[in-house]
Write a protein that holds these residues in place. Sequence first.
Motif, PDB file in Angstrom:
ATOM      1  N   ASP A 283     -20.988  22.220   5.969  1.00 14.52           N
ATOM      2  CA  ASP A 283     -19.629  21.931   5.508  1.00 14.52           C
ATOM      3  C   ASP A 283     -18.697  23.091   5.833  1.00 14.52           C
ATOM      4  N   LEU A 284     -19.150  24.335   5.619  1.00 17.83           N
ATOM      5  CA  LEU A 284     -18.334  25.505   5.943  1.00 17.83           C
ATOM      6  C   LEU A 284     -18.141  25.645   7.455  1.00 17.83           C
ATOM      7  N   MET A 285     -19.127  25.170   8.226  1.00 20.06           N
ATOM      8  CA  MET A 285     -19.013  25.210   9.686  1.00 20.06           C
ATOM      9  C   MET A 285     -18.179  24.053  10.222  1.00 20.06           C
ATOM     10  N   LYS A 286     -17.673  23.202   9.289  1.00 22.14           N
ATOM     11  CA  LYS A 286     -16.873  22.015   9.628  1.00 22.14           C
ATOM     12  C   LYS A 286     -17.672  20.983  10.419  1.00 22.14           C
ATOM     13  N   GLN A 380     -12.480  13.417   0.433  1.00 25.57           N
ATOM     14  CA  GLN A 380     -11.097  13.842   0.256  1.00 25.57           C
ATOM     15  C   GLN A 380     -10.865  15.197   0.901  1.00 25.57           C
ATOM     16  N   ARG A 381     -11.833  16.119   0.729  1.00 23.82           N
ATOM     17  CA  ARG A 381     -11.714  17.432   1.363  1.00 23.82           C
ATOM     18  C   ARG A 381     -11.681  17.307   2.886  1.00 23.82           C
ATOM     19  N   LEU A 382     -12.515  16.383   3.426  1.00 24.29           N
ATOM     20  CA  LEU A 382     -12.542  16.157   4.869  1.00 24.29           C
ATOM     21  C   LEU A 382     -11.195  15.627   5.352  1.00 24.29           C
ATOM     22  N   PHE A 383     -10.613  14.680   4.583  1.00 27.38           N
ATOM     23  CA  PHE A 383      -9.314  14.104   4.933  1.00 27.38           C
ATOM     24  C   PHE A 383      -8.229  15.169   4.950  1.00 27.38           C
ATOM     25  N   GLU A 384      -8.229  16.041   3.930  1.00 22.76           N
ATOM     26  CA  GLU A 384      -7.229  17.095   3.853  1.00 22.76           C
ATOM     27  C   GLU A 384      -7.377  18.078   5.012  1.00 22.76           C
TER      28      GLU A 384
END
Length: 536
Positions: A283-286, A380-384
């Motif tokens: 997640d931190l590495m996107k 939601q975090r991914l969308f933002e």
Amino acid sequence: MKSPAKLPNRKLIAISIGLALFYTLPGSADEVQKPSSHPIDTLIRKAPDAAFLKIKKTLKTAVEKEDFLTAGLCYQQIGALFYFQAAYTQAISYYYKADQLFRQENALALLAGNLNKIGETYYYARQYRIALEKYQEALKLYQQLGDQKGIADSYGLIGQTYEKTLDYARAMKYQQLALAGYHKQKNQSGIAKIFENIGSIYEDKLELDSGLKYYTLALEGNAREKKPHAEIEIINNIGDVYRKTGRYSEALNYTRQAENMAKDMNDQYQLSSAYRDLSKTFDLMKRYDSAYHYSELGREIFLKIFAEDNNKQLALLQTLFEIQQKDDAIAQFEQEKSADRMLLVATILIILLLLCLAASIISRQRLKIRNEQQLNEQNQRLFETQNEAIKDALELKSKELTSTTLHAIQSNQFLEELRSTIEALVKDDKRDQKKALQQLIQKVNQNINQDQHWKDFSRMFEQIHQTFFDHLKAHCDELTANDIRLVALIKMNLSSKDMAILFGISQDSLRVARYRLRKKLNLPQGENLGNFIQTL
């Protein structure tokens, strides 16, 4: 040490049997300690119902023979049984029964060990003040007995508790005392454990280099002692440290190592922990697909563990129910209780069993809802994040568009100056160069009126203002290419001087072009052309 609540909470299903009322209490897989090598301790973890029957039988014999030390040990084991099921209230109740018998028999070594068990139970129930009191009482007994290992153990537990209260100075002090004690005994397992605890303190304080140093020492110690289960947890901790320092490649390497070891040893708790850590790192590495994948793997393992634990708890519940049912039947026979009373007791037990089963179902539903909420939050975090990336891209394109426009203005300014210079030469009467200079002026005029940057300008403009030209054509579809260029430059708020330079015309000619554009757009008298274009 790790926070005792890394996994979602589970409920112990329990019912009231005889005079004992078993309440549901929160717990987690991370809170449960590793079983000892003693057969009954292993049985307590793997088959609590069978362990309870065996301990109950031993306890009955000990009470009949008035063997109070054995009875105390049995109460201690029953306490451990409930402790490993995260039923801390019941665990403490049985530990205190053992405490009473050990005090009665003046068995100080057993009493000190039991006090540490009581302290650990309060610790995981997050009652740190009481836990400290019990650990300190145990420490005094071990000092009285001269038991160096017990003293070191107590120091470590006290330091661990101070860490939870965020008193890092005292936590470090007691861990150092424990470390010195284990060094004197040459107790490598104890040394490795304290190194891990010290690493945890540094990690909590975000002194990550020091944390990594002590975790590495702990890992080396456990490797020498051949304690793979302890190694997995420390490897996961090292991966956490690398992740917190942004060194994601190293973090992945250690977490992958922990994952493989957990698979080899079929340690589902540690495998679930490794998957959660992999999800956090990705997640931190996107790398959101990988993050979601490992999050789901961790969740599936947790649900599997949750189901297995529920099955063990139900088996224990059934055993407790059967034992109490048998005791009730004997008591009723001896006391010649009426059949109505027997029916009432059985009915109450069945109702309570149904209520407990209902509580289990509700607990699972709540777990499902929590997992869905966590997934929604992650989406939601991914969308933002995606929105922020789009905004950054548009800002970059806007800068490129401005740069392109300025470059075009500068080019046309240069050509305008060159044309003026050549026109001055043409005015001279030197006939031999006049014709060549006129041809050169003609080429300059051609270049000044041809915007070689228009394609790049148009492409970037449409990326930034995606629907602008569509709205413009919907308002008027008779505009020429020059009209559209003029509209775009007005949209960018360029000055009349800069627009005239870009078109290679005078400002008077530009005013005429603006007037014709107003006519084509059918703007009423008094309405500002620039304001109208900005609203498209």
